[in-house]
Motif scaffolding. Structure first.
Motif, PDB file in Angstrom:
ATOM      1  N   UNK A 195     -33.589 -66.499  68.146  1.00 46.49           N
ATOM      2  CA  UNK A 195     -33.509 -67.229  66.742  1.00 46.49           C
ATOM      3  C   UNK A 195     -33.467 -64.698  65.893  1.00 46.49           C
ATOM      4  N   UNK A 196     -34.022 -63.862  67.030  1.00 47.68           N
ATOM      5  CA  UNK A 196     -33.847 -62.952  66.206  1.00 47.68           C
ATOM      6  C   UNK A 196     -32.503 -62.006  67.340  1.00 47.68           C
ATOM      7  N   UNK A 197     -32.223 -61.307  65.685  1.00 51.73           N
ATOM      8  CA  UNK A 197     -30.983 -60.806  65.842  1.00 51.73           C
ATOM      9  C   UNK A 197     -31.073 -59.277  66.122  1.00 51.73           C
ATOM     10  N   UNK A 198     -30.482 -58.964  66.895  1.00 51.82           N
ATOM     11  CA  UNK A 198     -31.076 -56.876  66.779  1.00 51.82           C
ATOM     12  C   UNK A 198     -29.483 -56.132  66.777  1.00 51.82           C
ATOM     13  N   UNK A 199     -29.488 -55.429  66.723  1.00 54.88           N
ATOM     14  CA  UNK A 199     -28.352 -53.871  66.174  1.00 54.88           C
ATOM     15  C   UNK A 199     -27.490 -54.373  67.444  1.00 54.88           C
ATOM     16  N   UNK A 200     -27.106 -54.785  68.287  1.00 60.57           N
ATOM     17  CA  UNK A 200     -26.288 -54.553  69.422  1.00 60.57           C
ATOM     18  C   UNK A 200     -25.164 -55.974  68.961  1.00 60.57           C
ATOM     19  N   UNK A 201     -24.194 -55.792  69.491  1.00 60.40           N
ATOM     20  CA  UNK A 201     -22.784 -57.096  69.006  1.00 60.40           C
ATOM     21  C   UNK A 201     -22.320 -57.016  70.365  1.00 60.40           C
ATOM     22  N   UNK A 202     -21.141 -57.752  70.579  1.00 58.11           N
ATOM     23  CA  UNK A 202     -19.911 -57.966  71.274  1.00 58.11           C
ATOM     24  C   UNK A 202     -18.990 -58.347  70.361  1.00 58.11           C
ATOM     25  N   UNK A 203     -17.749 -57.620  71.060  1.00 61.48           N
ATOM     26  CA  UNK A 203     -16.333 -58.064  70.511  1.00 61.48           C
ATOM     27  C   UNK A 203     -15.733 -58.700  72.545  1.00 61.48           C
ATOM     28  N   UNK A 204     -15.833 -60.264  71.452  1.00 63.57           N
ATOM     29  CA  UNK A 204     -15.880 -61.302  72.504  1.00 63.57           C
ATOM     30  C   UNK A 204     -13.886 -60.669  73.606  1.00 63.57           C
ATOM     31  N   UNK A 205     -13.849 -60.616  74.990  1.00 59.04           N
ATOM     32  CA  UNK A 205     -12.560 -60.135  75.350  1.00 59.04           C
ATOM     33  C   UNK A 205     -11.682 -61.009  75.636  1.00 59.04           C
ATOM     34  N   UNK A 234      -7.704 -56.261  62.366  1.00 60.10           N
ATOM     35  CA  UNK A 234      -6.841 -54.103  62.819  1.00 60.10           C
ATOM     36  C   UNK A 234      -7.334 -53.702  64.788  1.00 60.10           C
ATOM     37  N   UNK A 235      -6.847 -53.508  65.507  1.00 59.46           N
ATOM     38  CA  UNK A 235      -7.158 -52.588  66.377  1.00 59.46           C
ATOM     39  C   UNK A 235      -7.756 -53.337  67.503  1.00 59.46           C
ATOM     40  N   UNK A 236      -6.496 -54.398  67.985  1.00 54.84           N
ATOM     41  CA  UNK A 236      -7.287 -55.160  69.031  1.00 54.84           C
ATOM     42  C   UNK A 236      -6.613 -54.317  70.571  1.00 54.84           C
ATOM     43  N   UNK A 237      -6.040 -53.744  70.246  1.00 56.81           N
ATOM     44  CA  UNK A 237      -5.776 -52.458  70.914  1.00 56.81           C
ATOM     45  C   UNK A 237      -6.500 -51.782  71.450  1.00 56.81           C
ATOM     46  N   UNK A 238      -7.201 -50.808  71.282  1.00 59.31           N
ATOM     47  CA  UNK A 238      -8.479 -50.139  71.000  1.00 59.31           C
ATOM     48  C   UNK A 238      -9.641 -51.428  72.147  1.00 59.31           C
ATOM     49  N   UNK A 239      -9.380 -52.476  71.366  1.00 58.78           N
ATOM     50  CA  UNK A 239     -10.662 -53.036  72.331  1.00 58.78           C
ATOM     51  C   UNK A 239     -10.117 -53.648  73.568  1.00 58.78           C
ATOM     52  N   UNK A 240      -8.989 -53.412  73.902  1.00 58.21           N
ATOM     53  CA  UNK A 240      -8.210 -53.546  75.106  1.00 58.21           C
ATOM     54  C   UNK A 240      -8.338 -52.651  75.962  1.00 58.21           C
ATOM     55  N   UNK A 241      -8.302 -50.997  74.977  1.00 58.56           N
ATOM     56  CA  UNK A 241      -8.433 -49.965  75.888  1.00 58.56           C
ATOM     57  C   UNK A 241      -9.875 -49.961  76.229  1.00 58.56           C
ATOM     58  N   UNK A 242     -11.066 -50.326  75.962  1.00 60.43           N
ATOM     59  CA  UNK A 242     -12.412 -50.408  75.690  1.00 60.43           C
ATOM     60  C   UNK A 242     -12.242 -51.289  77.020  1.00 60.43           C
ATOM     61  N   UNK A 243     -11.730 -52.798  77.299  1.00 62.33           N
ATOM     62  CA  UNK A 243     -11.996 -53.414  78.094  1.00 62.33           C
ATOM     63  C   UNK A 243     -11.498 -52.625  79.825  1.00 62.33           C
ATOM     64  N   UNK A 244     -11.136 -51.780  79.850  1.00 60.79           N
ATOM     65  CA  UNK A 244     -10.661 -52.030  80.702  1.00 60.79           C
ATOM     66  C   UNK A 244     -11.110 -50.287  81.387  1.00 60.79           C
ATOM     67  N   UNK A 245     -12.506 -50.030  80.853  1.00 56.34           N
ATOM     68  CA  UNK A 245     -12.379 -48.493  81.061  1.00 56.34           C
ATOM     69  C   UNK A 245     -13.917 -49.596  82.945  1.00 56.34           C
ATOM     70  N   UNK A 246     -13.499 -48.460  83.904  1.00 55.84           N
ATOM     71  CA  UNK A 246     -14.271 -49.255  84.878  1.00 55.84           C
ATOM     72  C   UNK A 246     -15.672 -49.635  84.917  1.00 55.84           C
ATOM     73  N   UNK A 247     -16.230 -50.372  85.675  1.00 55.64           N
ATOM     74  CA  UNK A 247     -17.819 -50.420  85.371  1.00 55.64           C
ATOM     75  C   UNK A 247     -18.026 -50.600  86.481  1.00 55.64           C
ATOM     76  N   UNK A 248     -19.779 -50.750  86.655  1.00 58.25           N
ATOM     77  CA  UNK A 248     -20.730 -50.084  87.551  1.00 58.25           C
ATOM     78  C   UNK A 248     -21.475 -50.950  87.365  1.00 58.25           C
ATOM     79  N   UNK A 249     -22.097 -52.386  88.562  1.00 53.32           N
ATOM     80  CA  UNK A 249     -23.786 -52.943  88.790  1.00 53.32           C
ATOM     81  C   UNK A 249     -23.097 -54.126  88.092  1.00 53.32           C
TER      82      UNK A 249
END
Length: 98
Positions: free
Chosen positions: A23-33, A52-67
């Motif tokens: 029940x303790x939230x902190x300053x992090x959040x997520x945007x559901x993809x 507005x700006x879901x196209x920006x969210x999609x660009x973030x989603x496309x960034x390569x990740x590791x681990x």
């Protein structure tokens, strides 16, 4: 009732407790993809959506990740965000038919 995580673009607070139950939230959040992320229901609290700006969210989603934690291989940040002003609706009166 808590919002269900059933649509892309929802914004949720991260619950910092084990399994999300403290029940303790902190300053992090997520945007559901993805459209259906029901596994987040009861763990994180949805409080908004990308209006507005879901196209920006999609660009973030496309960034390569590791681990296993899906860490981006290049820095990503949101430098500004805010609340949109509440739309005010002034009803227009239609003339009554004769």
């Amino acid at each position: 009732l808590p919002a269900r995580h059933n649509t892309a673009g929802l914004v949720s607070m991260v619950n910092s407790g084990k399994g999300g139950g403290s029940g303790q939230s902190d300053s992090r959040f997520l945007i559901q993809l993805v459209g259906d992320a029901g596994f987040l229901d009861g763990r994180y609290e949805a409080f908004g959506r990308v209006a507005e700006g879901m196209e920006v969210v999609r660009k973030l989603e496309a960034v390569p990740v590791s681990g296993t934690k899906n860490r981006p291989l290049e820095p990503c940040s949101i430098d500004a965000a805010g609340e949109l002003p509440r739309a005010t609706h002034t009803p227009t009166r239609r003339p009554r038919p004769p």
